[in-house]
Design a protein around this motif. Structure first.
Motif, short mmCIF file in Angstrom:
data_model
loop_
_atom_site.label_atom_id
_atom_site.label_comp_id
_atom_site.label_asym_id
_atom_site.label_seq_id
_atom_site.Cartn_x
_atom_site.Cartn_y
_atom_site.Cartn_z
N SER A 1 -14.90 -14.02 -43.21
CA SER A 1 -13.55 -14.22 -43.74
C SER A 1 -13.41 -13.80 -45.20
O SER A 1 -12.31 -13.46 -45.64
N THR A 2 -14.49 -13.84 -45.98
CA THR A 2 -14.40 -13.42 -47.38
C THR A 2 -15.34 -12.27 -47.69
O THR A 2 -15.63 -11.99 -48.86
N ARG A 3 -15.82 -11.59 -46.66
CA ARG A 3 -16.71 -10.45 -46.89
C ARG A 3 -15.88 -9.26 -47.35
O ARG A 3 -14.88 -8.90 -46.73
N THR A 4 -16.27 -8.65 -48.45
CA THR A 4 -15.52 -7.53 -49.01
C THR A 4 -16.27 -6.22 -48.83
O THR A 4 -17.44 -6.21 -48.41
N ALA A 5 -15.61 -5.12 -49.18
CA ALA A 5 -16.20 -3.80 -48.98
C ALA A 5 -17.47 -3.63 -49.81
O ALA A 5 -18.48 -3.09 -49.33
N VAL A 6 -17.45 -4.10 -51.06
CA VAL A 6 -18.64 -3.95 -51.90
C VAL A 6 -19.78 -4.82 -51.40
O VAL A 6 -20.96 -4.45 -51.51
N MET A 7 -19.46 -5.97 -50.82
CA MET A 7 -20.51 -6.81 -50.24
C MET A 7 -21.18 -6.10 -49.07
O MET A 7 -22.40 -6.19 -48.89
N VAL A 8 -20.41 -5.37 -48.27
CA VAL A 8 -20.99 -4.61 -47.15
C VAL A 8 -21.86 -3.47 -47.69
O VAL A 8 -22.91 -3.16 -47.12
N ILE A 9 -21.42 -2.85 -48.78
CA ILE A 9 -22.25 -1.80 -49.40
C ILE A 9 -23.59 -2.39 -49.83
O ILE A 9 -24.66 -1.82 -49.58
N LEU B 1 -19.73 -17.69 -54.15
CA LEU B 1 -19.02 -18.83 -53.60
C LEU B 1 -19.32 -19.05 -52.12
O LEU B 1 -19.55 -20.19 -51.69
N THR B 2 -19.29 -17.99 -51.32
CA THR B 2 -19.33 -18.16 -49.86
C THR B 2 -20.31 -17.26 -49.15
O THR B 2 -20.48 -17.40 -47.93
N ARG B 3 -20.95 -16.31 -49.87
CA ARG B 3 -21.80 -15.30 -49.22
C ARG B 3 -21.03 -14.51 -48.16
O ARG B 3 -21.60 -14.01 -47.20
N GLY B 4 -19.71 -14.43 -48.32
CA GLY B 4 -18.90 -13.69 -47.37
C GLY B 4 -18.35 -14.54 -46.24
O GLY B 4 -17.57 -14.04 -45.42
N GLY B 5 -18.74 -15.79 -46.15
CA GLY B 5 -18.31 -16.64 -45.06
C GLY B 5 -17.10 -17.49 -45.43
O GLY B 5 -16.51 -17.30 -46.50
N PRO B 6 -16.77 -18.42 -44.53
CA PRO B 6 -17.38 -18.62 -43.20
C PRO B 6 -17.08 -17.45 -42.26
O PRO B 6 -15.99 -16.91 -42.26
N GLY B 7 -18.08 -17.07 -41.52
CA GLY B 7 -17.97 -15.86 -40.70
C GLY B 7 -17.93 -14.65 -41.60
O GLY B 7 -18.79 -14.46 -42.46
N VAL C 1 -13.35 -5.28 -40.91
CA VAL C 1 -12.87 -6.59 -41.40
C VAL C 1 -13.06 -6.70 -42.90
O VAL C 1 -12.21 -7.26 -43.61
N SER C 2 -14.15 -6.17 -43.43
CA SER C 2 -14.40 -6.25 -44.87
C SER C 2 -13.34 -5.49 -45.65
O SER C 2 -12.89 -5.97 -46.70
N PHE C 3 -12.92 -4.34 -45.16
CA PHE C 3 -11.87 -3.59 -45.85
C PHE C 3 -10.54 -4.31 -45.73
O PHE C 3 -9.76 -4.35 -46.70
N LEU C 4 -10.25 -4.90 -44.57
CA LEU C 4 -9.01 -5.66 -44.42
C LEU C 4 -9.00 -6.88 -45.35
O LEU C 4 -7.97 -7.19 -45.96
N ASN C 5 -10.14 -7.56 -45.45
CA ASN C 5 -10.24 -8.68 -46.38
C ASN C 5 -10.01 -8.21 -47.82
O ASN C 5 -9.32 -8.89 -48.60
N THR C 6 -10.56 -7.07 -48.16
CA THR C 6 -10.41 -6.54 -49.51
C THR C 6 -8.96 -6.21 -49.80
O THR C 6 -8.42 -6.55 -50.87
N PHE C 7 -8.28 -5.56 -48.85
CA PHE C 7 -6.87 -5.20 -49.06
C PHE C 7 -6.00 -6.44 -49.20
O PHE C 7 -5.12 -6.52 -50.07
N GLY C 8 -6.23 -7.44 -48.33
CA GLY C 8 -5.46 -8.67 -48.43
C GLY C 8 -5.71 -9.39 -49.75
O GLY C 8 -4.77 -9.91 -50.38
#
Length: 317
Positions: free
Chosen positions: A267-275, A259-265, A90-97
């Motif tokens: 939805s805004t979590r990115t690849a670098v945030m997962v790293i 802004l969101t710490r990757g949330g809600p859920g 999901v983080s990679f999909l969020n990043t691509f979008g």
């Protein structure tokens, strides 16, 4: 009279000593040594802080390490985790979008403003707009994101107060998936379009004014001049701007984190945030290195594809 046979005498010629270096060669050697001394700090710095960490990260991607115990070789298990983890996917999909929307918006806004600023106006006003549009880029992304989180706050944010004045209800900017991503894109583009804007200013300045004058004499309208002259001639600049914008957007971290710490859920979590989360929260440094390696390959692939496709839409004068 006695006949004497001639004996073959092998004469050994003494070796000629090497000629002394000419002043020109000595000066060239001196300049080479001086250049080496000037380059040494940069080369050493790049080696220690770029090349060595890059190699170490690639090696670490095949290990399990929590920074406390000894690294354990696990082969491709980290990459298998990447393929099966829904959070990482999901983080990679969020990043691509995010990259698709943010980069297109950033280039469109920067190009449009660059064209407007390059129209006839006083030089001091043109300089003012250039400085004003570039100013957000020199600000800290974390501080900008923190201020924007207050502006877009659902309860007391300035944006919702302005919307209330025109009869629109409060918008849940940061508490819904769509709203949070919209705010993240707005904040990112607002802060980063200034650099792209300056690139387009340079590209537009290089277009000869005679081309526009000739097209005006032929009766070309403003839109025809933009679509048939400006866009083709500024396409090399657009290639550079898009490459740099995509590389930067793929590594987005500050804005969604503040802004969101990757949330809600997620939805805004990115690849670098997962790293970041894998390395410094969960202490899975091997997995974080593997995700970083995958992201690096994605960046390299995106850059290669842009240059490959550039032969079809980039025109050089």
């Amino acid at each position: 009279m006695a006949t004497t046979t001639a004996e073959t005498v092998v004469a050994t010629v003494p070796a000629t000593p090497p000629a002394a270096h000419t002043p020109k060669e000595a000066n060239r050697r001196k300049q080479g040594r001086m250049a080496a001394w000037f380059l040494a700090p940069t080369v050493i710095g790049v080696g220690l802080f770029t090349v060595v960490p890059m190699i170490a990260s690639i090696v670490l991607a095949f290990f399990s390490w929590d920074i406390i115990s000894t690294p354990k070789f696990i082969g491709l298990k980290n990459f298998a985790t990447i393929a099966t983890s829904s959070t990482i996917r999901v983080s990679f999909l969020n990043t691509f979008g995010f990259v698709i929307v943010a980069v297109i918006l950033q280039i469109v806004v920067a190009l449009g403003l660059a064209v407007l600023v390059q129209t006839r106006m006083p030089g001091w006003l043109r300089g003012f707009f250039r400085s004003a549009f570039f100013f957000p880029l020199i600000l800290s992304a974390a501080s900008v994101s923190l201020i924007m989180s207050y502006l877009f706050n659902e309860d007391f944010g300035t944006i919702n107060k302005i919307l209330a004045l025109i009869g629109l209800g409060p918008v849940k900017w940061l508490s819904t998936a769509g709203g949070a991503m919209v705010v993240t894109i707005i904040v990112y583009v607002w802060q980063n379009f200034g650099f792209t804007f300056l690139l387009f200013i340079g590209g537009l300045s290089s277009i000869p004014a005679d081309v526009y004058e000739a097209s005006s004499i032929d009766g070309a309208s403003g839109w025809n001049q933009f679509s048939r002259i400006t866009l083709p001639l500024v396409s090399p600049t657009m290639l550079v701007a898009s490459v740099m914008a995509i590389i930067s957007a793929l590594q987005i971290f500050d804005q969604p984190y503040v802004l969101t710490r990757g949330g809600p859920g997620d939805s805004t979590r990115t690849a670098v945030m997962v790293i970041y989360q894998s390395a410094f929260t969960e202490l899975h440094f091997g997995l974080a290195a593997a995700i970083g390696l995958v992201l690096m390959l994605v960046i390299m692939l995106a850059t290669w594809a842009q240059f490959k496709l550039s032969t079809k839409f980039v025109f050089y004068m």
